[in-house]
Design a protein around this motif. Sequence first.
Motif, PDB file in Angstrom:
ATOM      1  N   ALA A  24      10.653  -2.097   1.112  1.00 38.42           N
ATOM      2  CA  ALA A  24       9.638  -3.026   0.582  1.00 38.42           C
ATOM      3  C   ALA A  24      10.293  -4.092  -0.291  1.00 38.42           C
ATOM      4  N   HIS A  25      11.288  -3.665  -1.078  1.00 39.46           N
ATOM      5  CA  HIS A  25      12.014  -4.572  -1.967  1.00 39.46           C
ATOM      6  C   HIS A  25      12.748  -5.639  -1.143  1.00 39.46           C
ATOM      7  N   TYR A  26      13.405  -5.195  -0.068  1.00 39.17           N
ATOM      8  CA  TYR A  26      14.125  -6.134   0.803  1.00 39.17           C
ATOM      9  C   TYR A  26      13.143  -7.144   1.401  1.00 39.17           C
ATOM     10  N   GLU A  27      12.008  -6.654   1.891  1.00 38.89           N
ATOM     11  CA  GLU A  27      11.061  -7.549   2.568  1.00 38.89           C
ATOM     12  C   GLU A  27      10.400  -8.529   1.592  1.00 38.89           C
ATOM     13  N   ILE A  28      10.125  -8.075   0.378  1.00 35.88           N
ATOM     14  CA  ILE A  28       9.488  -8.998  -0.568  1.00 35.88           C
ATOM     15  C   ILE A  28      10.498 -10.062  -1.006  1.00 35.88           C
ATOM     16  N   ASN A  29      11.766  -9.678  -1.119  1.00 38.03           N
ATOM     17  CA  ASN A  29      12.802 -10.681  -1.434  1.00 38.03           C
ATOM     18  C   ASN A  29      12.901 -11.710  -0.318  1.00 38.03           C
ATOM     19  N   PRO A  49      11.977   6.571  -2.120  1.00 41.71           N
ATOM     20  CA  PRO A  49      12.967   5.518  -2.422  1.00 41.71           C
ATOM     21  C   PRO A  49      13.337   4.694  -1.197  1.00 41.71           C
ATOM     22  N   GLN A  50      13.366   5.340  -0.023  1.00 37.47           N
ATOM     23  CA  GLN A  50      13.691   4.582   1.198  1.00 37.47           C
ATOM     24  C   GLN A  50      12.622   3.524   1.463  1.00 37.47           C
ATOM     25  N   GLN A  51      11.361   3.935   1.345  1.00 36.85           N
ATOM     26  CA  GLN A  51      10.270   2.975   1.593  1.00 36.85           C
ATOM     27  C   GLN A  51      10.278   1.861   0.559  1.00 36.85           C
ATOM     28  N   LEU A  52      10.550   2.235  -0.701  1.00 37.41           N
ATOM     29  CA  LEU A  52      10.571   1.209  -1.760  1.00 37.41           C
ATOM     30  C   LEU A  52      11.713   0.216  -1.546  1.00 37.41           C
ATOM     31  N   SER A  53      12.861   0.734  -1.103  1.00 35.44           N
ATOM     32  CA  SER A  53      14.003  -0.166  -0.862  1.00 35.44           C
ATOM     33  C   SER A  53      13.663  -1.155   0.244  1.00 35.44           C
ATOM     34  N   CYS A  56       0.847  -1.204   0.000  1.00 36.25           N
ATOM     35  CA  CYS A  56       0.000   0.000   0.000  1.00 36.25           C
ATOM     36  C   CYS A  56       0.880   1.252   0.000  1.00 36.25           C
ATOM     37  N   HIS A  57       1.968   1.202   0.791  1.00 36.32           N
ATOM     38  CA  HIS A  57       2.931   2.302   0.824  1.00 36.32           C
ATOM     39  C   HIS A  57       3.453   2.578  -0.584  1.00 36.32           C
ATOM     40  N   ALA A  58       3.760   1.502  -1.293  1.00 35.86           N
ATOM     41  CA  ALA A  58       4.489   1.633  -2.557  1.00 35.86           C
ATOM     42  C   ALA A  58       3.598   2.112  -3.705  1.00 35.86           C
ATOM     43  N   PHE A  59       2.335   1.734  -3.732  1.00 35.47           N
ATOM     44  CA  PHE A  59       1.455   2.039  -4.863  1.00 35.47           C
ATOM     45  C   PHE A  59       1.308   3.546  -5.058  1.00 35.47           C
ATOM     46  N   PRO A  60       1.467   4.092  -6.266  1.00 40.54           N
ATOM     47  CA  PRO A  60       1.772   3.460  -7.550  1.00 40.54           C
ATOM     48  C   PRO A  60       3.230   3.686  -7.981  1.00 40.54           C
ATOM     49  N   MET A  61       4.164   3.235  -7.162  1.00 40.58           N
ATOM     50  CA  MET A  61       5.587   3.433  -7.497  1.00 40.58           C
ATOM     51  C   MET A  61       6.284   2.088  -7.553  1.00 40.58           C
ATOM     52  N   LYS A  62       7.434   2.082  -8.222  1.00 43.24           N
ATOM     53  CA  LYS A  62       8.306   0.908  -8.164  1.00 43.24           C
ATOM     54  C   LYS A  62       9.740   1.404  -8.347  1.00 43.24           C
ATOM     55  N   LEU A  63      10.701   0.564  -7.985  1.00 44.75           N
ATOM     56  CA  LEU A  63      12.103   0.921  -8.215  1.00 44.75           C
ATOM     57  C   LEU A  63      12.458   0.600  -9.655  1.00 44.75           C
ATOM     58  N   ASP A  64      13.352   1.385 -10.249  1.00 44.84           N
ATOM     59  CA  ASP A  64      13.803   1.054 -11.602  1.00 44.84           C
ATOM     60  C   ASP A  64      14.757  -0.147 -11.542  1.00 44.84           C
ATOM     61  N   ASP A  65      15.248  -0.575 -12.708  1.00 45.93           N
ATOM     62  CA  ASP A  65      16.070  -1.791 -12.747  1.00 45.93           C
ATOM     63  C   ASP A  65      17.341  -1.678 -11.916  1.00 45.93           C
ATOM     64  N   SER A  66      17.873  -0.449 -11.763  1.00 44.14           N
ATOM     65  CA  SER A  66      19.093  -0.295 -10.962  1.00 44.14           C
ATOM     66  C   SER A  66      18.777  -0.387  -9.469  1.00 44.14           C
TER      67      SER A  66
END
Length: 225
Positions: free
Chosen positions: A169-174, A163-167, A114-124
């Motif tokens: 979220a990325h760590y937790e989903i991994n 970007p901090q929140q997305l990072s 919910c925090h992330a919508f509608p964003m995502k991290l780019d490929d880098s």
Amino acid sequence: MSPCDSCHSGCCRAFAIPVTGADIIRIERGLKLGFWDFVCRWADPDGTIARNNAPHFFFEDEPNTPFVICTTHAPSAFHEGSTKCRFLMECTPDEENPIGASRCGIYNHRPSSCHAFPMKLDDSGELTILYQVPKHGREDKNPLYDLCPREWEIEDIDPIEAPQQLSMAHYEINFFNQVAQIWNRNPREWEVFPEFLHIVYNNRVMKQESPKPADDSGTIPFSVA
Ligand code: SF4
Ligand code: SF4
């Protein structure tokens, strides 16, 4: 003002909301809720809930069905026949707002998706991308499931926090994807899933082993030159 400020929360009505184990434990602790109060498994045979992001879990009772772990939905108080995330607080519809305003009842504890919508991290993994949100959250085009009332703009997003929140979220989903791999090696029944989850997350912190002293003189085994 962000688009959410004038929205009836179509996303919280249209979608099943995936949660990670970290989301679950944070909500349990923050709101003093139990797993069964707000977590469910949604069958996802065509992958439209997971969207190549949330992991699929398999269970002993339905071994061929992939499931995504999500927040439960509850019937809408004002729109018969429809459901919404059980945490969405609805207000009475009126002339100005025929669907009714609504807001997240657990805003400070809401899941990372919910925090992330509608964003995502780019490929880098370093830049934040705002993706184009479709007009409708479901195919039936019921206005209840319409999404964002206006397009999101870059100015709507905090360039430090996002970007901090997305990072995170990325760590937790991994991490949750790895949890799924372990679970799916030997799927058990859904009823024992919360116990499994708590064991995994309670073991995420470990203490570094004490280095063995080089001799038994009692001195600290390194020196400052
Ligand atoms: S947790 Fe809050 S933001 Fe997320 S879907 Fe539910 S009501 Fe919406
Ligand atoms: S549909 Fe868009 S504008 Fe509305 S609450 Fe969800 S993210 Fe915000």
